[in-house]
Design an enzyme around this catalytic site. Structure first.
Site, PDB file in Angstrom:
ATOM      1  N   SER A  53      -4.636   3.019   2.511  1.00 12.07           N
ATOM      2  CA  SER A  53      -3.955   4.131   1.856  1.00 12.07           C
ATOM      3  C   SER A  53      -4.911   5.169   1.948  1.00 12.07           C
ATOM      4  O   SER A  53      -6.328   5.154   1.454  1.00 12.07           O
ATOM      5  CB  SER A  53      -3.321   3.887   0.630  1.00 12.07           C
ATOM      6  OG  SER A  53      -2.824   4.964   0.102  1.00 12.07           O
ATOM      7  N   TYR A  59      -3.032   1.002  -7.983  1.00 12.67           N
ATOM      8  CA  TYR A  59      -2.887   0.944  -6.249  1.00 12.67           C
ATOM      9  C   TYR A  59      -3.958   1.294  -5.580  1.00 12.67           C
ATOM     10  O   TYR A  59      -4.105   0.500  -4.520  1.00 12.67           O
ATOM     11  CB  TYR A  59      -1.773   2.248  -6.124  1.00 12.67           C
ATOM     12  CG  TYR A  59      -1.272   2.353  -4.652  1.00 12.67           C
ATOM     13  CD1 TYR A  59      -0.503   1.038  -3.990  1.00 12.67           C
ATOM     14  CD2 TYR A  59      -1.584   3.386  -3.970  1.00 12.67           C
ATOM     15  CE1 TYR A  59      -0.543   1.375  -2.718  1.00 12.67           C
ATOM     16  CE2 TYR A  59      -1.245   3.797  -2.613  1.00 12.67           C
ATOM     17  CZ  TYR A  59      -0.728   2.479  -2.084  1.00 12.67           C
ATOM     18  OH  TYR A  59      -0.236   2.504  -0.792  1.00 12.67           O
TER      19      TYR A  59
END
Length: 331
Positions: free
Chosen positions: A128, A153
């Site tokens: 990501s 995350y």
């Protein structure tokens, strides 16, 4: 080619599976079908994939459960893996941290073990752009340091990259990690801004615009993302000791995959308003914890190595999403 796709009922996994099936591949899809967002959307995606007939097989399983995963995969044959399943969302990780450790850490390790023991030809996995965290130098480059995550995350995605590097080094397992930048388009995720804004506008409700509206994102259309994933899948990194994108000398490389443009959030909202045919009432809100103000992908590595070229501007992509959203909810 026989491909295992994790997160096959998710936004990107569904679109990758559909593309692979369209070109004649066999796809085994797995997904836990959790309720992070409306499960009906996931079932609708699977129904689309089922139209491919026997070329697509699906099994519901939580890949963070190694015993359950091994049982589901027992007797199944596949040559390569596209690992796109994960617990997504920066904001959700603040309230539900354990979900990320289970899915993104234990789950990633389990897929590495599957790839190692099956001796797969290549595993492409989702990282990501969130790994860039507090980096304030634009555009983000794969060579940049990424050791200041702003959310759990992001920390789990960086940990996935490190685990993959270890497996590439120890077991010479060919892998490609992809740092996605704000993916959007038809069949997208209901927790993402474009869906939330479109839904609110059609329902005549105000929209919450975080960062006082002064945010920029590298919005990347789903078809461009799929093209990049498949190009990576088709071209595993060589195990020849040469440095790969991201600096590894093992068969492991890292790429940014984005649109190579940093767009103002306000411009994206204006395009949604135009496509919806009505204005939005904008509530300007402060930055949320864990969020970053700007993202911008340097895609020179994947351009150089694989000829990746994003083709869809937000002026083209946003109306396509709104048209799909309208049609999907009118069914």
């Amino acid at each position: 080619m026989r491909v295992l796709v994790t997160g096959a009922a998710g936004f990107i996994g569904f679109n990758v599976s559909r593309h692979l099936l369209a070109r004649g591949e066999q796809v085994l899809g797995i997904d836990s079908l959790n309720d992070y967002y409306d499960v009906r959307l996931k079932h609708d995606r699977l129904a689309e994939l089922a139209k491919a007939g026997g070329a697509f097989r699906f099994a519901q399983v939580d890949f963070a459960d190694d015993a359950a995963l091994d049982a589901v995969l027992d007797g199944q044959q596949f040559d390569r893996i596209v690992h796109l399943g994960a617990q997504a969302g920066v904001r959700y990780s603040i309230e539900n941290p354990r979900a990320y450790l289970r899915s993104n850490l234990a789950g990633h390790l389990n897929l590495l073990e599957v790839a190692r023991h099956r001796q797969v030809e290549h595993m492409v996995y989702a990282s990501s752009s969130s790994v860039y965290g507090g980096n304030d130098t634009l555009p983000f480059r794969v060579e940049d340091r990424v050791d200041q995550p702003l959310s759990l995350y992001a920390a789990t995605k960086k940990a996935d990259e490190l685990m993959s590097e270890t497996y590439a080094h120890l077991y010479r397992l060919p892998q490609t990690g992809l740092r996605f930048f704000t993916v959007y388009g038809p069949w997208g995720r209901p927790d993402m801004a474009m869906w939330l804004f479109t839904k609110a506008i059609f329902e005549n409700r105000p929209i919450n615009v975080f960062g006082e509206g002064q945010m920029r994102r590298d919005f990347t259309y789903i078809d461009d993302i799929v093209a990049g994933i498949v190009a990576c899948l088709d071209n595993p990194p060589a195990d020849d000791g040469t440095p790969k994108a991201g600096g590894s000398i093992s068969p492991h490389r890292l790429y940014n995959i984005g649109n190579n443009r940093s767009e103002e959030l306000g411009e994206m909202i204006s395009l949604i308003e135009k496509a919806c045919g009505r204005p939005a009432e904008r509530n300007l809100m402060p930055m949320q914890a864990g969020d970053v103000r700007d993202t911008f992908a340097d895609i020179s590595a994947i351009q150089r190595d694989l000829g990746f070229e994003p083709r869809t501007t937000i002026a083209e992509g946003v109306p396509r999403f709104v048209d799909w959203y309208r049609t999907y909810h009118e069914r």
